[in-house]
Design an enzyme around this catalytic site. Structure first.
Site, short mmCIF file in Angstrom:
data_model
loop_
_atom_site.label_atom_id
_atom_site.label_comp_id
_atom_site.label_asym_id
_atom_site.label_seq_id
_atom_site.Cartn_x
_atom_site.Cartn_y
_atom_site.Cartn_z
N LYS A 126 0.62 -1.15 0.12
CA LYS A 126 -0.07 -0.03 0.11
C LYS A 126 0.94 1.09 -0.22
CE LYS A 126 -4.04 -2.36 2.02
NZ LYS A 126 -3.45 -3.74 1.70
N LYS A 161 -8.12 1.66 6.07
CA LYS A 161 -7.36 -0.06 5.82
C LYS A 161 -6.08 -0.09 6.57
CE LYS A 161 -6.24 1.24 1.06
NZ LYS A 161 -6.37 0.70 -0.38
N ARG A 211 -6.97 -4.85 -11.63
CA ARG A 211 -5.72 -5.35 -11.38
C ARG A 211 -5.11 -5.50 -12.62
NH1 ARG A 211 -3.49 -8.93 -8.06
NH2 ARG A 211 -4.08 -7.41 -6.57
N ARG A 226 -12.23 -6.14 -10.68
CA ARG A 226 -12.82 -6.90 -9.87
C ARG A 226 -14.16 -5.98 -9.25
NH1 ARG A 226 -7.37 -7.66 -6.74
NH2 ARG A 226 -7.37 -5.29 -7.67
N ARG A 234 -15.87 -3.63 -1.63
CA ARG A 234 -14.78 -4.09 -1.86
C ARG A 234 -14.76 -4.77 -3.04
NH1 ARG A 234 -13.88 -7.20 3.63
NH2 ARG A 234 -15.90 -7.98 3.14
N ASP A 274 -3.15 -1.97 -8.56
CA ASP A 274 -4.62 -1.86 -8.37
C ASP A 274 -4.83 -0.38 -8.84
OD1 ASP A 274 -4.43 -4.58 -7.40
OD2 ASP A 274 -4.88 -3.94 -5.33
N GLU A 282 -2.73 0.34 -5.08
CA GLU A 282 -1.71 -0.33 -4.42
C GLU A 282 -0.83 -0.98 -5.45
OE1 GLU A 282 -3.06 -3.67 -2.01
OE2 GLU A 282 -4.94 -2.56 -1.36
N ASN A 284 1.19 -4.47 -5.59
CA ASN A 284 1.29 -5.79 -5.12
C ASN A 284 2.54 -6.48 -5.69
OD1 ASN A 284 -1.54 -6.48 -3.65
ND2 ASN A 284 -1.91 -5.17 -5.59
#
Length: 317
Positions: A126, A161, A211, A226, A234, A274, A282, A284
């Site tokens: 993050k 978060k 993503r 997503r 979410r 993301d 984000e 990842n």
């Protein structure tokens, strides 16, 4: 000489066959005729100055009833592998840290670790996104009750978060009425003992949290959006979201261009960005997923693209 590929992952017995990206990578490596060697984090150890693992030869198959065959475990130096895929899921805890430190010893001996161990340690998924403020929504990282409350007062609709979560766990949305703001801050910060992230709510989440997979700084041309289920904020598949593939937009490609040079510099061969609406949320680096969904929807072979990239890096060495 056949390339030896090791993988450090969560138990292969328990993966989701339809969704697992590590399986796609292993299958691609096997298709290239490479040897596969399987490890879990608890199999790594240090003996007489050498980083080793109890590892097992592995064969995989795209068969939902029998997707792997694992041989007998044997102790071998990690540096016996030409490349090791570090695919242990978050959280990034002390055990994850120790694993990267043992893998770093193999890295020093010439083994290619994907992703580079120093970068795995340096870049929280993050916080890494905040290195590119031009791409991010308004946000705050703090454990201060006063600062977090002030951020909410300014932006009204805010996502809170933890910095070490995955799969959408412990993500809270607090609206303009501030209902439950205090308890959310107390819970996530553990009464001021732990930093968290506050992020202005991005309404475009309704159309999906995209993503974007990148291989050595080059984006796969499609993203997996997503999309949250009814009543959810979410989009994570683990939180009940559904995946819908989409071509990258001009803004998506611009974000990829901003991030790509740093990914190459830091040895991050395979990452997942993301993106919600126009914003990067984000990066990842530990065990990005969504290979299988994109392969299925668009006839891609992302695992093979990654193996070809790895092969090129090994040749250059």
């Amino acid at each position: 000489m056949r390339i030896k590929v090791g993988i450090v992952m969560d138990p292969i017995d328990a993966i989701s066959y339809k969704k697992d990206s590590s399986l796609a990578m292993l299958h691609a490596a096997q298709q290239k005729g490479w040897e596969l060697w399987y490890m879990e984090p608890q199999h790594l150890f240090l003996e007489k100055g050498t980083a080793k693992a109890s590892m097992a030869p592995l064969q995989v198959a795209m068969d939902p009833g029998n997707w792997f065959t694992r041989g007998e475990y044997e102790s071998r130096p990690l540096s016996d592998m030409d490349v090791i895929l570090m695919r242990k899921d978050p959280p990034f805890d002390n055990e994850f840290l120790y694993s990267t430190q043992l893998l770093a010893m193999a890295e020093s001996a010439g083994t290619l670790i994907v992703n580079r161990t120093q970068s795995l340690r340096d870049f929280n998924e993050k916080l890494f996104a905040t290195h590119f403020p031009q791409c991010c929504p308004p946000l705050l990282v703090s454990r201060s009750d006063a600062l977090l409350r002030r951020f909410h007062a300014e932006h009204k609709d805010v996502i809170f978060k933890p910095l070490d979560g995955m799969g959408g766990a412990s993500i809270f949305r607090i609206g303009a009425d501030g209902m439950n703001l205090g308890v959310v801050i107390e819970t996530l910060t553990r009464h001021g003992q732990q930093m968290i992230m506050a992020q202005r709510y991005i309404p475009e989440i309704a159309a999906g949290d995209k993503r974007i997979l990148m291989i050595n700084g080059e984006p796969v041309p499609y993203a997996l959006a997503r999309i949250p289920s009814a009543g959810e904020t979410r989009g994570n598949l683990a939180a009940g979201g559904r995946g819908e593939g989409r071509p990258l937009t001009d803004r998506d490609r611009w974000i990829c261009e901003q991030v790509a040079p740093v990914l190459r510099e830091k040895g991050l061969l395979f990452v997942g960005l993301d993106v919600i609406g126009d914003y990067l949320t984000e990066i990842n680096v530990t065990s990005p997923t969504c290979i299988r969904e994109l392969d299925t929807q668009f006839g891609l072979n992302i695992g093979m693209d990654l193996m070809n990239c790895i092969e090129q890096h090994l040749r250059e060495r």
